[in-house]
Design a protein around this motif. Structure first.
Motif, PDB file in Angstrom:
ATOM      1  N   ASN A   9      41.107  69.122  38.293  1.00 41.59           N
ATOM      2  CA  ASN A   9      42.389  69.829  38.158  1.00 41.59           C
ATOM      3  C   ASN A   9      43.438  69.329  39.145  1.00 41.59           C
ATOM      4  O   ASN A   9      44.197  70.121  39.701  1.00 41.59           O
ATOM      5  CB  ASN A   9      42.196  71.341  38.330  1.00 41.59           C
ATOM      6  N   LYS A  10      43.494  68.043  39.386  1.00 44.13           N
ATOM      7  CA  LYS A  10      44.509  67.528  40.309  1.00 44.13           C
ATOM      8  C   LYS A  10      45.868  67.530  39.625  1.00 44.13           C
ATOM      9  O   LYS A  10      45.989  67.243  38.437  1.00 44.13           O
ATOM     10  CB  LYS A  10      44.147  66.138  40.796  1.00 44.13           C
ATOM     11  N   SER A  11      46.876  67.903  40.375  1.00 37.97           N
ATOM     12  CA  SER A  11      48.217  67.919  39.807  1.00 37.97           C
ATOM     13  C   SER A  11      48.988  66.659  40.201  1.00 37.97           C
ATOM     14  O   SER A  11      49.887  66.249  39.484  1.00 37.97           O
ATOM     15  CB  SER A  11      48.982  69.163  40.244  1.00 37.97           C
ATOM     16  N   ARG A  12      48.616  66.051  41.326  1.00 37.26           N
ATOM     17  CA  ARG A  12      49.300  64.828  41.760  1.00 37.26           C
ATOM     18  C   ARG A  12      48.299  63.871  42.392  1.00 37.26           C
ATOM     19  O   ARG A  12      47.400  64.287  43.113  1.00 37.26           O
ATOM     20  CB  ARG A  12      50.389  65.150  42.780  1.00 37.26           C
ATOM     21  N   ASN A  13      48.468  62.612  42.121  1.00 36.93           N
ATOM     22  CA  ASN A  13      47.641  61.561  42.684  1.00 36.93           C
ATOM     23  C   ASN A  13      48.595  60.540  43.302  1.00 36.93           C
ATOM     24  O   ASN A  13      49.491  60.037  42.627  1.00 36.93           O
ATOM     25  CB  ASN A  13      46.796  60.921  41.582  1.00 36.93           C
ATOM     26  N   PHE A  14      48.432  60.246  44.594  1.00 35.74           N
ATOM     27  CA  PHE A  14      49.363  59.344  45.273  1.00 35.74           C
ATOM     28  C   PHE A  14      48.663  58.704  46.466  1.00 35.74           C
ATOM     29  O   PHE A  14      47.548  59.065  46.821  1.00 35.74           O
ATOM     30  CB  PHE A  14      50.625  60.091  45.727  1.00 35.74           C
ATOM     31  N   PHE A  15      49.313  57.738  47.069  1.00 32.65           N
ATOM     32  CA  PHE A  15      48.821  57.082  48.265  1.00 32.65           C
ATOM     33  C   PHE A  15      49.672  57.513  49.452  1.00 32.65           C
ATOM     34  O   PHE A  15      50.887  57.628  49.339  1.00 32.65           O
ATOM     35  CB  PHE A  15      48.885  55.554  48.126  1.00 32.65           C
ATOM     36  N   CYS A  16      49.020  57.737  50.580  1.00 32.96           N
ATOM     37  CA  CYS A  16      49.742  58.075  51.804  1.00 32.96           C
ATOM     38  C   CYS A  16      50.582  56.866  52.207  1.00 32.96           C
ATOM     39  O   CYS A  16      50.069  55.753  52.313  1.00 32.96           O
ATOM     40  CB  CYS A  16      48.757  58.437  52.913  1.00 32.96           C
ATOM     41  N   LEU A  18      51.808  56.074  55.029  1.00 32.32           N
ATOM     42  CA  LEU A  18      51.570  55.601  56.384  1.00 32.32           C
ATOM     43  C   LEU A  18      50.243  54.870  56.521  1.00 32.32           C
ATOM     44  O   LEU A  18      50.180  53.781  57.077  1.00 32.32           O
ATOM     45  CB  LEU A  18      51.631  56.786  57.351  1.00 32.32           C
ATOM     46  N   CYS A  19      49.168  55.441  55.985  1.00 35.01           N
ATOM     47  CA  CYS A  19      47.845  54.821  56.163  1.00 35.01           C
ATOM     48  C   CYS A  19      47.260  54.264  54.856  1.00 35.01           C
ATOM     49  O   CYS A  19      46.147  53.746  54.868  1.00 35.01           O
ATOM     50  CB  CYS A  19      46.871  55.820  56.783  1.00 35.01           C
ATOM     51  N   ARG A  20      47.967  54.400  53.753  1.00 34.27           N
ATOM     52  CA  ARG A  20      47.563  53.854  52.449  1.00 34.27           C
ATOM     53  C   ARG A  20      46.265  54.466  51.918  1.00 34.27           C
ATOM     54  O   ARG A  20      45.540  53.829  51.174  1.00 34.27           O
ATOM     55  CB  ARG A  20      47.433  52.331  52.516  1.00 34.27           C
ATOM     56  N   THR A  21      45.962  55.679  52.279  1.00 34.16           N
ATOM     57  CA  THR A  21      44.778  56.369  51.775  1.00 34.16           C
ATOM     58  C   THR A  21      45.123  57.060  50.464  1.00 34.16           C
ATOM     59  O   THR A  21      46.196  57.650  50.341  1.00 34.16           O
ATOM     60  CB  THR A  21      44.302  57.428  52.789  1.00 34.16           C
ATOM     61  N   GLU A  22      44.215  56.982  49.500  1.00 33.17           N
ATOM     62  CA  GLU A  22      44.447  57.662  48.235  1.00 33.17           C
ATOM     63  C   GLU A  22      44.370  59.166  48.450  1.00 33.17           C
ATOM     64  O   GLU A  22      43.438  59.667  49.065  1.00 33.17           O
ATOM     65  CB  GLU A  22      43.416  57.236  47.200  1.00 33.17           C
ATOM     66  N   ARG A  23      45.364  59.887  47.947  1.00 37.29           N
ATOM     67  CA  ARG A  23      45.442  61.332  48.143  1.00 37.29           C
ATOM     68  C   ARG A  23      45.538  62.028  46.794  1.00 37.29           C
ATOM     69  O   ARG A  23      46.105  61.496  45.846  1.00 37.29           O
ATOM     70  CB  ARG A  23      46.691  61.696  48.944  1.00 37.29           C
ATOM     71  N   ASN A  24      44.999  63.220  46.707  1.00 39.19           N
ATOM     72  CA  ASN A  24      45.094  64.064  45.527  1.00 39.19           C
ATOM     73  C   ASN A  24      45.430  65.472  45.981  1.00 39.19           C
ATOM     74  O   ASN A  24      44.902  65.952  46.976  1.00 39.19           O
ATOM     75  CB  ASN A  24      43.770  64.093  44.763  1.00 39.19           C
ATOM     76  N   VAL A  25      46.294  66.127  45.232  1.00 36.30           N
ATOM     77  CA  VAL A  25      46.686  67.494  45.538  1.00 36.30           C
ATOM     78  C   VAL A  25      46.351  68.345  44.322  1.00 36.30           C
ATOM     79  O   VAL A  25      46.728  68.009  43.203  1.00 36.30           O
ATOM     80  CB  VAL A  25      48.193  67.585  45.862  1.00 36.30           C
ATOM     81  N   ASN A  26      45.636  69.430  44.550  1.00 35.17           N
ATOM     82  CA  ASN A  26      45.248  70.308  43.446  1.00 35.17           C
ATOM     83  C   ASN A  26      46.340  71.301  43.081  1.00 35.17           C
ATOM     84  O   ASN A  26      46.458  71.691  41.935  1.00 35.17           O
ATOM     85  CB  ASN A  26      43.980  71.091  43.810  1.00 35.17           C
ATOM     86  N   ALA A  27      47.111  71.734  44.040  1.00 35.43           N
ATOM     87  CA  ALA A  27      48.130  72.756  43.795  1.00 35.43           C
ATOM     88  C   ALA A  27      49.434  72.119  43.339  1.00 35.43           C
ATOM     89  O   ALA A  27      49.772  71.003  43.712  1.00 35.43           O
ATOM     90  CB  ALA A  27      48.369  73.556  45.066  1.00 35.43           C
TER      91      ALA A  27
END
Length: 131
Positions: free
Chosen positions: A14-21, A23-32
């Motif tokens: 149920n991720k709403s957004r998928n992006f890369f940080c 600053l550190c290029r880490t893959e990030r996902n936000v559920n809300a």
């Protein structure tokens, strides 16, 4: 092209957004999501009916104005949940804070790294203390 520092081997549900940080290029996902959904509006209406019917004997039809207070409360809760998930766990970068004030965002990243260095000292420092 630079590779991300951390690759995730699992998938978020149920991720709403998928992006890369940035600053550190880490893959990030936000559920809300920072917006109210149809489900949230239904919950607001349901709570309004319950609270409005409880307050009806005291305030009459005006008791259903509680809808706007509930709407504001739901909006506040959902946006604060989203804001809590946005900062990067690896470098401390907060995109929402960066969008508002760059200096404060830089200061927060510096504080994050200062706190991380005091909590987990480097390997060379711990080996130097042993000898």
């Amino acid at each position: 092209m630079k590779q991300p520092l951390v690759n995730r081997v699992y998938k978020y549900k149920n991720k709403s957004r998928n992006f890369f940080c940035p600053l550190c290029r880490t893959e990030r996902n936000v559920n809300a999501s920072p917006r109210l959904t149809k489900k949230n509006h239904f919950q607001i209406i349901l709570c309004t009916i319950v609270l409005g019917s409880m307050l009806y004997p005291f305030f009459g039809v005006e008791s259903f104005v509680v809808y706007f207070a509930l709407w504001g409360g739901f909006e506040l809760a959902i946006r604060s949940d989203f804001k809590k998930q946005v900062p990067c766990n690896h470098c401390g970068f907060d995109a929402t804070l960066y969008k508002r004030d760059v200096r404060v965002a830089r200061q927060k990243v510096a504080e994050f790294w200062a706190q991380k260095q005091t909590v987990t000292p480097s390997v060379s420092a711990s080996s130097a203390k042993r000898t």
